[in-house]
Design a protein around this motif. Structure first.
Motif, PDB file in Angstrom:
ATOM      1  N   GLN B   6       0.835  -1.194   0.000  1.00 17.88           N
ATOM      2  CA  GLN B   6       0.000   0.000   0.000  1.00 17.88           C
ATOM      3  C   GLN B   6       0.871   1.244   0.000  1.00 17.88           C
ATOM      4  O   GLN B   6       1.867   1.311   0.716  1.00 17.88           O
ATOM      5  N   CYS B  23      -3.168   0.330  -3.848  1.00 17.79           N
ATOM      6  CA  CYS B  23      -2.965  -1.009  -3.310  1.00 17.79           C
ATOM      7  C   CYS B  23      -2.566  -1.962  -4.424  1.00 17.79           C
ATOM      8  O   CYS B  23      -3.284  -2.094  -5.424  1.00 17.79           O
ATOM      9  N   TRP B  34     -11.139  -3.122   0.734  1.00 15.08           N
ATOM     10  CA  TRP B  34     -10.646  -1.983   1.502  1.00 15.08           C
ATOM     11  C   TRP B  34     -11.421  -1.900   2.809  1.00 15.08           C
ATOM     12  O   TRP B  34     -12.646  -2.085   2.837  1.00 15.08           O
ATOM     13  N   CYS B  91      -5.889  -2.366   2.948  1.00 13.05           N
ATOM     14  CA  CYS B  91      -6.243  -3.093   1.738  1.00 13.05           C
ATOM     15  C   CYS B  91      -5.954  -4.567   1.985  1.00 13.05           C
ATOM     16  O   CYS B  91      -4.989  -4.920   2.673  1.00 13.05           O
TER      17      CYS B  91
END
Lengths: 113, 113
Positions: B6, B23, B34, B91
């Motif tokens: 990320q 991500c 998410w 993520c």
């Protein structure tokens, strides 16, 4: 709808003592249950999961959890705590492998000498 | 095998601005989810993407949006930032839509001033 309740936002145990982190769930359908661990400034790591197979689930780092339908519980245990177990632990529920996770509020585990 | 990546890890914005978080899932993983993590609300599901299509959405206002590219990389955008948007945005990726464990990244910590 599903939800998870984690009893105790903070739990402190001595090194070598039993770890017990409590999780109760609510789900209108047979649940999938998970325990995740989060170390400071890191993401979540899966410890173990229950997906309707064996009710006693063994995970990584010596952790295990038992699914008890009659008590709607999925408590996490470890026989002997280690200093490296200090972290935040999250219980989560979903209604299927493809469904979103609903997390509990987390329990911060402190391990003392 | 590289984990979920990320970017950025930390960022500071002011109210009214917008932000885009990125991500990159684990190679071969086609599903990206998410989650928002805040001290007050805990971990909450935002959305999930699979094959460039949003498959599931949480209960967030329209200011929160996302997309997924053909290489499975995903971005999320928050427009007109509010102080309450300050959070850790996590993520997670998994191999398929109905199978596989969720692997989380380390998150992007957003501070809104």
């Amino acid at each position: 709808a599903q939800s998870v309740t984690q009893l105790g936002s903070h739990v402190s145990v001595s090194e070598g003592a039993l770890v017990l982190l409590r999780c109760n769930y609510s789900s209108s359908v047979p649940p999938y249950l998970f325990w995740y661990v989060q170390y400071p400034n890191q993401g979540l790591q899966l410890l173990l999961k229950y997906t309707s197979a064996a009710t006693l689930v063994k995970g990584i780092n010596g952790f295990e959890a038992e699914f008890k339908k009659s008590e709607t519980s999925f408590h996490l245990t470890k026989p002997s705590a280690h200093m490296s177990d200090a972290a935040e632990y999250f219980c989560a529920v979903s209604t299927g492998t493809a469904s979103k996770l609903t997390f509990g509020t987390g329990t911060r585990l402190q391990v003392t000498l | 095998k590289a984990g979920v990546t990320q970017t950025p890890r930390y960022l500071i914005k002011t109210r009214g601005q917008q932000v885009t978080l990125s991500c990159s899932p684990i190679s071969g993983h086609r599903s990206v989810s998410w989650y928002q993590q805040t001290p007050g609300q805990g971990l909450q599901f935002l959305f999930e993407y699979f094959s460039e299509t949003q498959r599931n959405k949480g209960n967030f206002p329209g200011r929160f949006s996302g997309r997924q590219f053909s290489n499975s990389r995903s971005e999320m955008n928050v427009s007109t930032l509010e102080l309450g948007d300050s959070a850790l945005y996590l993520c997670a990726s998994r191999q398929g839509l109905v199978t596989g464990e969720l692997f989380f990244g380390e998150g992007s910590r957003l501070t809104v001033l």
